[in-house]
Design an enzyme around this catalytic site. Structure first.
Site, PDB file in Angstrom:
ATOM      1  N   LYS A  84       5.994   6.267   7.389  1.00 54.33           N
ATOM      2  CA  LYS A  84       5.444   5.332   8.367  1.00 54.33           C
ATOM      3  C   LYS A  84       6.523   4.881   9.344  1.00 54.33           C
ATOM      4  O   LYS A  84       7.659   4.655   8.958  1.00 54.33           O
ATOM      5  CB  LYS A  84       4.877   4.094   7.668  1.00 54.33           C
ATOM      6  CG  LYS A  84       3.703   4.395   6.761  1.00 54.33           C
ATOM      7  CD  LYS A  84       3.202   3.138   6.072  1.00 54.33           C
ATOM      8  CE  LYS A  84       2.033   3.463   5.158  1.00 54.33           C
ATOM      9  NZ  LYS A  84       1.520   2.257   4.481  1.00 54.33           N
ATOM     10  N   HIS A 113       0.814  -1.214   0.000  1.00 53.52           N
ATOM     11  CA  HIS A 113       0.000   0.000   0.000  1.00 53.52           C
ATOM     12  C   HIS A 113       0.849   1.266   0.000  1.00 53.52           C
ATOM     13  O   HIS A 113       1.972   1.272   0.500  1.00 53.52           O
ATOM     14  CB  HIS A 113      -0.884   0.038   1.250  1.00 53.52           C
ATOM     15  CG  HIS A 113      -1.794  -1.128   1.375  1.00 53.52           C
ATOM     16  ND1 HIS A 113      -2.193  -1.620   2.586  1.00 53.52           N
ATOM     17  CD2 HIS A 113      -2.395  -1.912   0.447  1.00 53.52           C
ATOM     18  CE1 HIS A 113      -3.006  -2.654   2.410  1.00 53.52           C
ATOM     19  NE2 HIS A 113      -3.135  -2.852   1.108  1.00 53.52           N
ATOM     20  N   TYR A 148       1.331   1.374  13.879  1.00 55.22           N
ATOM     21  CA  TYR A 148       2.200   2.255  13.107  1.00 55.22           C
ATOM     22  C   TYR A 148       1.676   3.681  13.057  1.00 55.22           C
ATOM     23  O   TYR A 148       0.490   3.936  13.082  1.00 55.22           O
ATOM     24  CB  TYR A 148       2.481   1.710  11.713  1.00 55.22           C
ATOM     25  CG  TYR A 148       1.295   1.433  10.832  1.00 55.22           C
ATOM     26  CD1 TYR A 148       0.940   2.310   9.815  1.00 55.22           C
ATOM     27  CD2 TYR A 148       0.547   0.277  10.989  1.00 55.22           C
ATOM     28  CE1 TYR A 148      -0.130   2.042   8.986  1.00 55.22           C
ATOM     29  CE2 TYR A 148      -0.519  -0.004  10.168  1.00 55.22           C
ATOM     30  CZ  TYR A 148      -0.862   0.894   9.161  1.00 55.22           C
ATOM     31  OH  TYR A 148      -1.933   0.627   8.349  1.00 55.22           O
ATOM     32  N   ASP A 198      -6.371  -6.155  -2.357  1.00 58.94           N
ATOM     33  CA  ASP A 198      -4.929  -6.376  -2.525  1.00 58.94           C
ATOM     34  C   ASP A 198      -4.651  -7.412  -3.613  1.00 58.94           C
ATOM     35  O   ASP A 198      -3.700  -7.278  -4.372  1.00 58.94           O
ATOM     36  CB  ASP A 198      -4.294  -6.804  -1.203  1.00 58.94           C
ATOM     37  CG  ASP A 198      -4.181  -5.654  -0.220  1.00 58.94           C
ATOM     38  OD1 ASP A 198      -4.382  -4.496  -0.619  1.00 58.94           O
ATOM     39  OD2 ASP A 198      -3.883  -5.921   0.959  1.00 58.94           O
TER      40      ASP A 198
END
Length: 182
Positions: A72, A62, A132, A170
């Site tokens: 991130k 992603h 995260y 996905d």
């Protein structure tokens, strides 16, 4: 706090200090000042939590396009993952290259992934929790994905393809060659 370059455009492994005794341990998993002293001067605006019930859950690859691109900072609070970053900056000499790192609660390590990289992870244990931080908010109109099994990227996932559990979104993601990138 210990940092190590992973050899791909600013992707880092970070190991926060742990202070333990007979009760367990204490750790600062995020310290803005220490990151800034190491050259990471970012404002994280959102924390995300992912729980995967089974080994073999794959989330990714992603990313978000500008102006909503995200840096991130990923850690695992329970279990372990194979975390993968793929360079999707078209003008980069490492475009299409990937780097992976096992991130686990036992190792107490983290991975920092800068903007310009697609990100995904595969759970290596049942009941894995991933936490995260990101530097921009989730934006559905900027949200994109790349196929986990793109032969040009050639990621070696440590679980048989037939055993990988993933979302339909996905599974239907385009190859990198066909993806909208940086």
């Amino acid at each position: 706090m210990e940092m190590r370059e992973l050899g791909l455009g600013g992707v880092l492994e970070i190991r926060p200090d742990r202070h333990g005794d007979s009760r367990g341990f204490f750790s600062e998993t995020y310290n803005r000042s220490r990151l800034e002293n190491s050259g990471i001067r970012l404002e994280f605006v959102q924390d995300n939590f992912s729980y995967s019930r089974h080994k073999g859950v794959l989330r990714g690859l992603h990313y978000q396009l500008p102006p909503a691109a995200q840096d991130k900072l990923v850690r695992v609070s329970r279990g372990s993952i194979l975390d993968v970053a793929v360079d999707i900056r078209r003008n980069s000499p490492s475009f299409g290259a990937s780097v992976s790192l096992v991130v686990s609660a036992d190792a107490w390590n983290q991975i920092f992934i800068p903007k310009g990289f697609a990100h995904g992870f595969l759970t290596l244990e049942d009941d894995t929790e991933v936490v995260y931080k990101v530097t921009d908010y989730y934006s559905p109109q900027h949200d994109r994905a790349i196929r986990f099994d793109d032969p040009d990227i050639n990621i070696e996932w440590p679980v048989a393809r037939a055993d990988i559990v993933m979302s339909d979104k996905d599974r239907a993601a385009p190859l990198l060659a066909d993806a909208e990138t940086f």
